[in-house]
Motif scaffolding. Structure first.
Motif, PDB file in Angstrom:
ATOM      1  N   MET A 131      35.151  51.992  40.827  1.00 42.68           N
ATOM      2  CA  MET A 131      35.137  52.165  42.270  1.00 42.68           C
ATOM      3  C   MET A 131      36.555  51.941  42.803  1.00 42.68           C
ATOM      4  N   MET A 132      37.037  52.875  43.572  1.00 44.06           N
ATOM      5  CA  MET A 132      38.343  52.744  44.210  1.00 44.06           C
ATOM      6  C   MET A 132      38.278  51.631  45.241  1.00 44.06           C
ATOM      7  N   ASN A 133      39.316  50.884  45.372  1.00 39.15           N
ATOM      8  CA  ASN A 133      39.454  49.767  46.306  1.00 39.15           C
ATOM      9  C   ASN A 133      38.734  48.501  45.845  1.00 39.15           C
ATOM     10  N   GLN A 134      38.031  48.544  44.695  1.00 36.03           N
ATOM     11  CA  GLN A 134      37.339  47.351  44.231  1.00 36.03           C
ATOM     12  C   GLN A 134      38.354  46.270  43.884  1.00 36.03           C
ATOM     13  N   THR A 135      38.132  45.061  44.366  1.00 34.26           N
ATOM     14  CA  THR A 135      39.010  43.951  44.024  1.00 34.26           C
ATOM     15  C   THR A 135      39.128  43.879  42.512  1.00 34.26           C
ATOM     16  N   THR A 136      40.373  43.752  42.048  1.00 37.55           N
ATOM     17  CA  THR A 136      40.670  43.820  40.615  1.00 37.55           C
ATOM     18  C   THR A 136      41.517  42.620  40.214  1.00 37.55           C
ATOM     19  N   LEU A 144      37.425  35.725  47.039  1.00 34.83           N
ATOM     20  CA  LEU A 144      37.822  37.129  47.040  1.00 34.83           C
ATOM     21  C   LEU A 144      36.780  38.024  47.674  1.00 34.83           C
ATOM     22  N   PRO A 145      37.213  38.917  48.563  1.00 39.07           N
ATOM     23  CA  PRO A 145      36.299  39.934  49.071  1.00 39.07           C
ATOM     24  C   PRO A 145      36.043  40.972  47.975  1.00 39.07           C
ATOM     25  N   PRO A 146      34.982  41.760  48.080  1.00 38.46           N
ATOM     26  CA  PRO A 146      34.681  42.736  47.027  1.00 38.46           C
ATOM     27  C   PRO A 146      35.663  43.905  46.953  1.00 38.46           C
ATOM     28  N   THR A 147      36.451  44.114  47.988  1.00 44.98           N
ATOM     29  CA  THR A 147      37.399  45.230  47.985  1.00 44.98           C
ATOM     30  C   THR A 147      38.754  44.787  48.518  1.00 44.98           C
ATOM     31  N   GLY A 148      39.804  45.541  48.124  1.00 43.58           N
ATOM     32  CA  GLY A 148      41.105  45.427  48.758  1.00 43.58           C
ATOM     33  C   GLY A 148      42.127  44.489  48.165  1.00 43.58           C
ATOM     34  N   SER A 163      36.145  34.235  36.181  1.00 39.50           N
ATOM     35  CA  SER A 163      35.419  33.279  37.025  1.00 39.50           C
ATOM     36  C   SER A 163      35.086  33.836  38.408  1.00 39.50           C
ATOM     37  N   PHE A 164      35.668  34.977  38.764  1.00 39.20           N
ATOM     38  CA  PHE A 164      35.398  35.590  40.064  1.00 39.20           C
ATOM     39  C   PHE A 164      34.228  36.557  39.940  1.00 39.20           C
ATOM     40  N   PRO A 165      33.146  36.332  40.684  1.00 45.73           N
ATOM     41  CA  PRO A 165      31.990  37.234  40.590  1.00 45.73           C
ATOM     42  C   PRO A 165      32.236  38.563  41.301  1.00 45.73           C
ATOM     43  N   GLY A 166      31.706  39.637  40.742  1.00 46.68           N
ATOM     44  CA  GLY A 166      31.689  40.927  41.414  1.00 46.68           C
ATOM     45  C   GLY A 166      33.014  41.650  41.525  1.00 46.68           C
ATOM     46  N   VAL A 167      33.978  41.333  40.657  1.00 42.99           N
ATOM     47  CA  VAL A 167      35.268  42.019  40.685  1.00 42.99           C
ATOM     48  C   VAL A 167      35.497  42.719  39.348  1.00 42.99           C
ATOM     49  N   ARG A 168      36.400  43.675  39.349  1.00 42.21           N
ATOM     50  CA  ARG A 168      36.803  44.331  38.107  1.00 42.21           C
ATOM     51  C   ARG A 168      37.857  43.464  37.438  1.00 42.21           C
ATOM     52  N   VAL A 169      37.720  43.260  36.121  1.00 39.73           N
ATOM     53  CA  VAL A 169      38.678  42.453  35.362  1.00 39.73           C
ATOM     54  C   VAL A 169      39.354  43.347  34.329  1.00 39.73           C
TER      55      VAL A 169
END
Length: 91
Positions: free
Chosen positions: A1-6, A56-60, A73-79
């Protein structure tokens, strides 16, 4: 997903900070947090130091850390490892 927090992890001096602005632009992220540990981080966008681990927010957001453990350790982000992040820039 584009803009997904990474979150990108890799050893000291591997080039995470060097590629951060180009990677953030490629992924559509507008904030960079550098040198994130479980107790402090630098908001590169604001040029400020903070204590504690960021929420962290889910995007940006592009997050840079030395620790794979912190990265995961951060849930819901791309690693991504540094090698995976560098490959994205080569595409």
């Amino acid at each position: 997903m584009m803009n997904q927090t990474t979150v990108v992890y890799g050893p000291v001096a591997c080039g995470k900070t060097t590629i951060s602005e180009a990677l953030a632009a490629k992924l559509g992220l507008d904030r960079i947090l550098d040198d994130v540990t479980d107790f402090r981080y630098v908001d590169k966008t604001e040029g400020r130091f903070y204590s504690g681990q960021p929420q962290l927010p889910p995007t940006g957001v592009l997050v840079l850390t030395q620790s794979e453990e912190v990265a995961r350790s951060f849930p819901g982000v791309r690693v991504l490892s540094f090698a995976e992040a560098a490959e994205i820039l080569r595409d």
